[in-house]
Design a protein around this motif. Sequence first.
Motif, PDB file in Angstrom:
ATOM      1  N   GLU A   2       0.816  -1.208   0.000  1.00  0.00           N
ATOM      2  CA  GLU A   2       0.000   0.000   0.000  1.00  0.00           C
ATOM      3  C   GLU A   2       0.850   1.258   0.000  1.00  0.00           C
ATOM      4  O   GLU A   2       0.320   2.362   0.041  1.00  0.00           O
ATOM      5  CB  GLU A   2      -0.921   0.007   1.233  1.00  0.00           C
ATOM      6  CG  GLU A   2      -1.976  -1.084   1.225  1.00  0.00           C
ATOM      7  CD  GLU A   2      -2.955  -0.920   0.070  1.00  0.00           C
ATOM      8  OE1 GLU A   2      -3.230   0.232  -0.314  1.00  0.00           O
ATOM      9  OE2 GLU A   2      -3.423  -1.944  -0.457  1.00  0.00           O
ATOM     10  N   SER A   3       2.176   1.099  -0.029  1.00  0.00           N
ATOM     11  CA  SER A   3       3.035   2.274  -0.012  1.00  0.00           C
ATOM     12  C   SER A   3       4.379   1.944  -0.644  1.00  0.00           C
ATOM     13  O   SER A   3       4.722   0.771  -0.814  1.00  0.00           O
ATOM     14  CB  SER A   3       3.246   2.775   1.421  1.00  0.00           C
ATOM     15  OG  SER A   3       3.973   1.823   2.183  1.00  0.00           O
ATOM     16  N   VAL A 141      -0.992   5.318  -1.083  1.00  0.00           N
ATOM     17  CA  VAL A 141      -2.108   5.530  -1.993  1.00  0.00           C
ATOM     18  C   VAL A 141      -2.977   6.661  -1.447  1.00  0.00           C
ATOM     19  O   VAL A 141      -3.250   6.726  -0.255  1.00  0.00           O
ATOM     20  CB  VAL A 141      -2.937   4.240  -2.140  1.00  0.00           C
ATOM     21  CG1 VAL A 141      -4.198   4.495  -2.964  1.00  0.00           C
ATOM     22  CG2 VAL A 141      -2.090   3.154  -2.790  1.00  0.00           C
ATOM     23  N   ASP A 142      -3.371   7.580  -2.342  1.00  0.00           N
ATOM     24  CA  ASP A 142      -4.236   8.721  -2.031  1.00  0.00           C
ATOM     25  C   ASP A 142      -3.536   9.825  -1.250  1.00  0.00           C
ATOM     26  O   ASP A 142      -4.194  10.746  -0.766  1.00  0.00           O
ATOM     27  CB  ASP A 142      -5.501   8.279  -1.278  1.00  0.00           C
ATOM     28  CG  ASP A 142      -6.406   7.417  -2.141  1.00  0.00           C
ATOM     29  OD1 ASP A 142      -6.408   7.630  -3.364  1.00  0.00           O
ATOM     30  OD2 ASP A 142      -7.098   6.540  -1.601  1.00  0.00           O
ATOM     31  N   ASP A 143      -2.212   9.764  -1.132  1.00  0.00           N
ATOM     32  CA  ASP A 143      -1.491  10.911  -0.580  1.00  0.00           C
ATOM     33  C   ASP A 143      -1.661  12.114  -1.505  1.00  0.00           C
ATOM     34  O   ASP A 143      -1.906  11.967  -2.701  1.00  0.00           O
ATOM     35  CB  ASP A 143       0.008  10.613  -0.456  1.00  0.00           C
ATOM     36  CG  ASP A 143       0.366   9.950   0.850  1.00  0.00           C
ATOM     37  OD1 ASP A 143      -0.504   9.872   1.738  1.00  0.00           O
ATOM     38  OD2 ASP A 143       1.520   9.507   0.986  1.00  0.00           O
ATOM     39  N   PRO A 180      -4.368  16.017  -5.786  1.00  0.00           N
ATOM     40  CA  PRO A 180      -4.339  14.650  -5.255  1.00  0.00           C
ATOM     41  C   PRO A 180      -3.390  13.780  -6.048  1.00  0.00           C
ATOM     42  O   PRO A 180      -3.068  14.078  -7.186  1.00  0.00           O
ATOM     43  CB  PRO A 180      -5.786  14.189  -5.433  1.00  0.00           C
ATOM     44  CG  PRO A 180      -6.234  14.946  -6.646  1.00  0.00           C
ATOM     45  CD  PRO A 180      -5.554  16.297  -6.566  1.00  0.00           C
ATOM     46  N   VAL A 181      -2.937  12.703  -5.437  1.00  0.00           N
ATOM     47  CA  VAL A 181      -2.098  11.744  -6.156  1.00  0.00           C
ATOM     48  C   VAL A 181      -2.519  10.333  -5.785  1.00  0.00           C
ATOM     49  O   VAL A 181      -2.916  10.076  -4.663  1.00  0.00           O
ATOM     50  CB  VAL A 181      -0.599  11.952  -5.826  1.00  0.00           C
ATOM     51  CG1 VAL A 181      -0.312  11.683  -4.369  1.00  0.00           C
ATOM     52  CG2 VAL A 181       0.285  11.066  -6.671  1.00  0.00           C
ATOM     53  N   SER A 182      -2.471   9.445  -6.733  1.00  0.00           N
ATOM     54  CA  SER A 182      -2.681   8.035  -6.427  1.00  0.00           C
ATOM     55  C   SER A 182      -1.440   7.276  -6.852  1.00  0.00           C
ATOM     56  O   SER A 182      -0.746   7.677  -7.771  1.00  0.00           O
ATOM     57  CB  SER A 182      -3.912   7.486  -7.155  1.00  0.00           C
ATOM     58  OG  SER A 182      -3.734   7.602  -8.551  1.00  0.00           O
ATOM     59  N   ILE A 183      -1.121   6.195  -6.166  1.00  0.00           N
ATOM     60  CA  ILE A 183       0.111   5.475  -6.408  1.00  0.00           C
ATOM     61  C   ILE A 183      -0.193   4.116  -7.003  1.00  0.00           C
ATOM     62  O   ILE A 183      -1.083   3.403  -6.543  1.00  0.00           O
ATOM     63  CB  ILE A 183       0.891   5.274  -5.088  1.00  0.00           C
ATOM     64  CG1 ILE A 183       1.082   6.615  -4.398  1.00  0.00           C
ATOM     65  CG2 ILE A 183       2.228   4.614  -5.340  1.00  0.00           C
ATOM     66  CD1 ILE A 183       1.801   7.638  -5.218  1.00  0.00           C
ATOM     67  N   ASN A 184       0.545   3.774  -8.045  1.00  0.00           N
ATOM     68  CA  ASN A 184       0.428   2.436  -8.607  1.00  0.00           C
ATOM     69  C   ASN A 184       1.626   1.617  -8.162  1.00  0.00           C
ATOM     70  O   ASN A 184       2.763   1.964  -8.453  1.00  0.00           O
ATOM     71  CB  ASN A 184       0.396   2.496 -10.133  1.00  0.00           C
ATOM     72  CG  ASN A 184       0.643   1.136 -10.712  1.00  0.00           C
ATOM     73  OD1 ASN A 184      -0.073   0.207 -10.377  1.00  0.00           O
ATOM     74  ND2 ASN A 184       1.665   1.000 -11.509  1.00  0.00           N
ATOM     75  N   LEU A 185       1.389   0.542  -7.433  1.00  0.00           N
ATOM     76  CA  LEU A 185       2.484  -0.252  -6.902  1.00  0.00           C
ATOM     77  C   LEU A 185       2.829  -1.448  -7.778  1.00  0.00           C
ATOM     78  O   LEU A 185       3.861  -2.061  -7.602  1.00  0.00           O
ATOM     79  CB  LEU A 185       2.125  -0.740  -5.490  1.00  0.00           C
ATOM     80  CG  LEU A 185       1.862   0.388  -4.492  1.00  0.00           C
ATOM     81  CD1 LEU A 185       1.494  -0.181  -3.139  1.00  0.00           C
ATOM     82  CD2 LEU A 185       3.081   1.283  -4.364  1.00  0.00           C
ATOM     83  N   ALA A 186       1.974  -1.773  -8.738  1.00  0.00           N
ATOM     84  CA  ALA A 186       2.246  -2.932  -9.586  1.00  0.00           C
ATOM     85  C   ALA A 186       3.536  -2.758 -10.366  1.00  0.00           C
ATOM     86  O   ALA A 186       4.307  -3.707 -10.535  1.00  0.00           O
ATOM     87  CB  ALA A 186       1.083  -3.167 -10.544  1.00  0.00           C
ATOM     88  N   SER A 187       3.801  -1.543 -10.837  1.00  0.00           N
ATOM     89  CA  SER A 187       5.005  -1.325 -11.630  1.00  0.00           C
ATOM     90  C   SER A 187       6.258  -1.465 -10.785  1.00  0.00           C
ATOM     91  O   SER A 187       7.301  -1.859 -11.260  1.00  0.00           O
ATOM     92  CB  SER A 187       4.980   0.060 -12.288  1.00  0.00           C
ATOM     93  OG  SER A 187       4.962   1.073 -11.311  1.00  0.00           O
ATOM     94  N   ILE A 188       6.159  -1.136  -9.511  1.00  0.00           N
ATOM     95  CA  ILE A 188       7.309  -1.261  -8.628  1.00  0.00           C
ATOM     96  C   ILE A 188       7.660  -2.734  -8.433  1.00  0.00           C
ATOM     97  O   ILE A 188       8.800  -3.141  -8.566  1.00  0.00           O
ATOM     98  CB  ILE A 188       7.018  -0.594  -7.267  1.00  0.00           C
ATOM     99  CG1 ILE A 188       6.815   0.912  -7.486  1.00  0.00           C
ATOM    100  CG2 ILE A 188       8.153  -0.838  -6.284  1.00  0.00           C
ATOM    101  CD1 ILE A 188       6.256   1.618  -6.309  1.00  0.00           C
ATOM    102  N   CYS A 189       6.655  -3.523  -8.148  1.00  0.00           N
ATOM    103  CA  CYS A 189       6.910  -4.955  -7.969  1.00  0.00           C
ATOM    104  C   CYS A 189       7.453  -5.585  -9.249  1.00  0.00           C
ATOM    105  O   CYS A 189       8.308  -6.450  -9.199  1.00  0.00           O
ATOM    106  CB  CYS A 189       5.618  -5.657  -7.552  1.00  0.00           C
ATOM    107  SG  CYS A 189       5.011  -5.153  -5.922  1.00  0.00           S
ATOM    108  N   ALA A 190       6.969  -5.137 -10.405  1.00  0.00           N
ATOM    109  CA  ALA A 190       7.372  -5.723 -11.673  1.00  0.00           C
ATOM    110  C   ALA A 190       8.813  -5.406 -12.035  1.00  0.00           C
ATOM    111  O   ALA A 190       9.395  -6.084 -12.860  1.00  0.00           O
ATOM    112  CB  ALA A 190       6.463  -5.241 -12.798  1.00  0.00           C
TER     113      ALA A 190
END
Length: 214
Positions: A2-3, A141-143, A180-190
């Motif tokens: 989530e972060s 997410v949502d920071d 606002p900003v939303s974070i995508n974590l899938a790309s980090i894991c990939a």
Amino acid sequence: MESVLLVEGLGVDEDAHSGTTVQHVFRKRSHPRQPNLRQVHLIHAELFEELAQDGFEVGPGDLGENITTRGIDLLNLPEGTLLRIGPDAVVQVTGLRNPCRQIDRFQAGLLKTVLPLNSAGKVVRKTGLMGIVLSRGRVNVDDEIRAEVPAGPAAPAQVRLISRRRTRRPRTSRTVVMMPVSINLASICARRKDRNPPACPGASGPVGPSPGTY
């Protein structure tokens, strides 16, 4: 997850592009000591909706970005803009992202769509911004994200060749815009180094150094 943790001078913790010197696969071979100005990649979520109208199915992480934003005009932020994300993290804009032909391997025709020509015949690069981490911080997410634009006349960030010069810190007087900003974590894991996964489509820039690209 989530972060994500942004690390000063390096980038996204455990990300394949994290490092003080260039991590781009091809540029690293020929210019291994160049500074890494591509530590963090941001894309606006509105791009995915625009691409959907053209028949493409693209979501967060598909183009290799670390952070997906909404409601902020990333492409018109000038070089040197500070992005304060969450309570502590600070990212400095270094330039526009220049996509390469890997994107067409993901979906045929996508590269041409994200690199259209404007009315003056100039290429418009739509695939977000690159930046470096100035201050460490965890981003959730949502920071919120605050864009601090350098004072005085400023042109939008450009695509440019990475140089050996140090990146200058921007002037201190700024205009602040809350978004606002939303974070995508899938790309980090990939893109984690320890898992040695296939490269994300579009995670790397152009093949080989070419004048005027970044």
